[in-house]
Design a protein around this motif. Sequence first.
Motif, PDB file in Angstrom:
ATOM      1  N   ARG A   1       0.816  -1.197   0.000  1.00 26.61           N
ATOM      2  CA  ARG A   1       0.000   0.000   0.000  1.00 26.61           C
ATOM      3  C   ARG A   1       0.857   1.257   0.000  1.00 26.61           C
ATOM      4  O   ARG A   1       2.053   1.194   0.137  1.00 26.61           O
ATOM      5  N   THR A   2       0.257   2.382  -0.160  1.00 29.54           N
ATOM      6  CA  THR A   2       0.933   3.657  -0.331  1.00 29.54           C
ATOM      7  C   THR A   2       1.923   3.911   0.796  1.00 29.54           C
ATOM      8  O   THR A   2       1.558   4.030   1.956  1.00 29.54           O
TER       9      THR A   2
ATOM     10  N   SER B   1       5.480  12.264   6.147  1.00 28.92           N
ATOM     11  CA  SER B   1       6.107  13.170   5.172  1.00 28.92           C
ATOM     12  C   SER B   1       7.624  13.199   5.316  1.00 28.92           C
ATOM     13  O   SER B   1       8.320  13.636   4.404  1.00 28.92           O
ATOM     14  N   GLY B   2       8.108  12.764   6.471  1.00 28.45           N
ATOM     15  CA  GLY B   2       9.533  12.857   6.762  1.00 28.45           C
ATOM     16  C   GLY B   2       9.931  14.202   7.334  1.00 28.45           C
ATOM     17  O   GLY B   2      11.107  14.410   7.639  1.00 28.45           O
ATOM     18  N   ASP B   3       8.958  15.089   7.524  1.00 31.28           N
ATOM     19  CA  ASP B   3       9.275  16.435   8.030  1.00 31.28           C
ATOM     20  C   ASP B   3       9.710  16.411   9.487  1.00 31.28           C
ATOM     21  O   ASP B   3      10.438  17.307   9.938  1.00 31.28           O
TER      22      ASP B   3
ATOM     23  N   ALA C   1       8.963   8.883  -3.060  1.00 35.75           N
ATOM     24  CA  ALA C   1       8.886   8.539  -4.485  1.00 35.75           C
ATOM     25  C   ALA C   1       9.522   7.182  -4.762  1.00 35.75           C
ATOM     26  O   ALA C   1       9.156   6.504  -5.728  1.00 35.75           O
ATOM     27  N   LYS C   2      10.481   6.791  -3.916  1.00 31.94           N
ATOM     28  CA  LYS C   2      11.169   5.512  -4.088  1.00 31.94           C
ATOM     29  C   LYS C   2      10.699   4.452  -3.091  1.00 31.94           C
ATOM     30  O   LYS C   2      11.247   3.352  -3.049  1.00 31.94           O
TER      31      LYS C   2
END
Length: 126
Positions: A27-28, A54-56, A75-76
């Motif tokens: 999944r996403t 988000s990694g923020d 994206a990866k």
Amino acid sequence: QVQLVESGGGLVQAGGSLRLSCAASGRTFSSYAMGWFRQAPGKEREFVAAATRSGDNTYYADSVKGRFTISRDNAKNTVYLQMNSLKPEDTAVYYCAADTLSDPIKMVVTHEYDYWGQGTQVTVSS
């Protein structure tokens, strides 16, 4: 459901560096907070680092703060753990984990994660 596969472990001398990767499928990926945990022989699995969806925002165990960096590339479908200034006490099997968490209090807790990789061995020699 998400499947996780870690790579990048190995043997390194004290003071050296390694970068672990965890590739996710299913999944996403951006729906999941990601964590890194480790388990040394005879010890409980412990939190190392975590990143929000988000990694923020990132979080670290005190023992690795300033030496390790967690990052992700949505994206990866991959999360990374850059480990610098490694010490013999960093020797362990390192696992990545995923869950749809948003509470940073829960993100540092092992049993809050539903999905786990198979682990990758990191050995730091003195």
